[in-house]
Design an enzyme around this catalytic site. Structure first.
Site, PDB file in Angstrom:
ATOM      1  N   TYR A 163       0.760  -1.010  -0.009  1.00 31.29           N
ATOM      2  CA  TYR A 163       0.181   0.050  -0.081  1.00 31.29           C
ATOM      3  C   TYR A 163       1.032   1.496   0.017  1.00 31.29           C
ATOM      4  O   TYR A 163       0.722   2.353  -0.826  1.00 31.29           O
ATOM      5  CB  TYR A 163      -0.981  -0.204   1.155  1.00 31.29           C
ATOM      6  N   GLU A 170       1.715   6.673  -7.133  1.00 33.46           N
ATOM      7  CA  GLU A 170       0.582   7.263  -7.477  1.00 33.46           C
ATOM      8  C   GLU A 170       0.974   8.625  -7.355  1.00 33.46           C
ATOM      9  O   GLU A 170       0.720   9.640  -8.071  1.00 33.46           O
ATOM     10  CB  GLU A 170      -0.569   6.824  -6.544  1.00 33.46           C
TER      11      GLU A 170
END
Length: 246
Positions: A163, A170
Site C-alpha cells: 500500500y 501514485e
C-alpha cells in the site's frame, strides 16, 4: 410462542448469495486475476526480458496502457457490487480506493504527457498488480470456499508494504502531472465563458494529492483492523465471501 421457538424461527444473519450471483462474482474476480497477471508479466517482460533498444522505442505506458485501462477501470464494478449488496464491502471505502486509482490512470497518466513517463508509473503498476492478483484471487477462492491459509495470510499481510509503495508511485505520477499542468492550461476552464464558471486542473491535482494525507492513513489502518479480525480471530479466517476492507 416460546422464546426458544422465536429464536429458532429467526433468519440466518447472512443470506447466501444465489448461484447466479456466485458465478458472476467468481467470473469477475477470476478475470481480474488473469488481467493483472498479464500486466505483471508485461512489467517483467519490459524491464527484465527486453533490451534497452526496445525500451528506447516504446515507453512503459505505450506497452501496458490497453491492459491497464481495461482492468483498472473495471474496478468500478466493485463499487456497484458493494452498493447493490452483492458483496459485503463498504461502498464508501471501496469508492475511495477505486477512484484514487482511476484518477491516476484517467486523470493523470492519460491526461498528461509527463504522467506517462513518471518514475512513479512502474512503481504503482508493480504494487497494484501484486496486490490485485492476491486480492482478487482471495475473493474468487472465497466464493467457492476453497481458500488456502497462505492466500489468507498474503491477502492480509502484503498490503503492509504494497500500500505505501503503491501510494508513493501514485503521488509521483501526480507530481509529474502537476508540473505539466502548471506550465500548460490543459483541462482547465477560464473566465469568461458561457457557463460563468472556472476550473483549474492544476489546482484539482493538488487537492487530490493533499487528500491523500487524511484519507490514506484511514484506509491503511482499516486494513490493519481487518488483518487483526481475520488472522487474529481463529475461525474468523473463514469469513464469508468478500467480507473485507478491499
Amino acid at each position: 410462542m416460546s422464546a426458544k421457538a422465536v429464536k429458532s424461527s429467526k433468519p440466518s444473519a447472512s443470506k447466501e448469495p444465489s448461484a447466479v450471483t456466485k458465478l458472476y462474482l467468481f467470473a469477475y474476480n477470476a478475470g481480474q486475476v488473469v488481467g493483472w497477471s498479464y500486466i505483471l508479466w508485461q512489467l517483467a517482460n519490459y524491464y527484465l526480458l527486453q533490451g534497452p533498444e526496445f525500451r528506447a522505442k516504446v515507453t512503459l505506458w505505450e506497452y501496458t496502457r490497453l491492459a491497464v485501462i481495461i482492468f483498472q477501470n473495471a474496478a468500478f464494478v466493485e463499487i456497484l457490487n458493494a452498493s447493490f449488496g452483492l458483496v459485503k464491502s463498504n461502498p464508501v471505502v471501496t469508492g475511495f480506493q477505486v477512484f484514487s486509482r482511476m484518477m491516476v490512470v484517467v486523470g493523470v497518466v492519460m491526461a498528461t504527457p509527463t504522467g506517462k513517463v513518471s518514475p512513479g508509473l512502474p512503481i504503482a503498476l508493480l504494487a497494484w498488480a501484486i496486490t490485485e492478483i492476491i486480492r482478487y484471487g482471495y475473493y474468487a477462492l472465497n466464493i467457492i470456499k476453497v481458500v488456502p491459509h497462505f492466500v489468507v495470510f498474503l491477502r492480509y499481510t502484503t498490503f503492509i508494504a504494497l500500500y505505501p509503495i503503491g501510494v508513493t508511485g501514485e503521488l509521483l505520477c501526480f507530481w509529474w502531472a502537476q508540473s505539466y499542468a502548471r506550465e500548460n492550461s490543459v483541462w482547465s476552464v477560464v473566465m469568461p465563458n458561457k457557463w460563468n464558471a472556472t476550473f483549474s486542473y492544476f489546482g484539482f491535482l493538488w487537492i487530490v494529492m493533499l487528500g491523500y494525507i487524511p484519507i490514506f492513513p484511514q484506509l491503511y489502518l482499516h486494513m490493519f483492523a481487518q488483518r487483526r479480525k481475520i488472522l487474529g480471530g481463529g475461525s474468523a479466517s473463514c469469513a464469508s465471501p468478500q467480507k473485507k476492507g478491499n
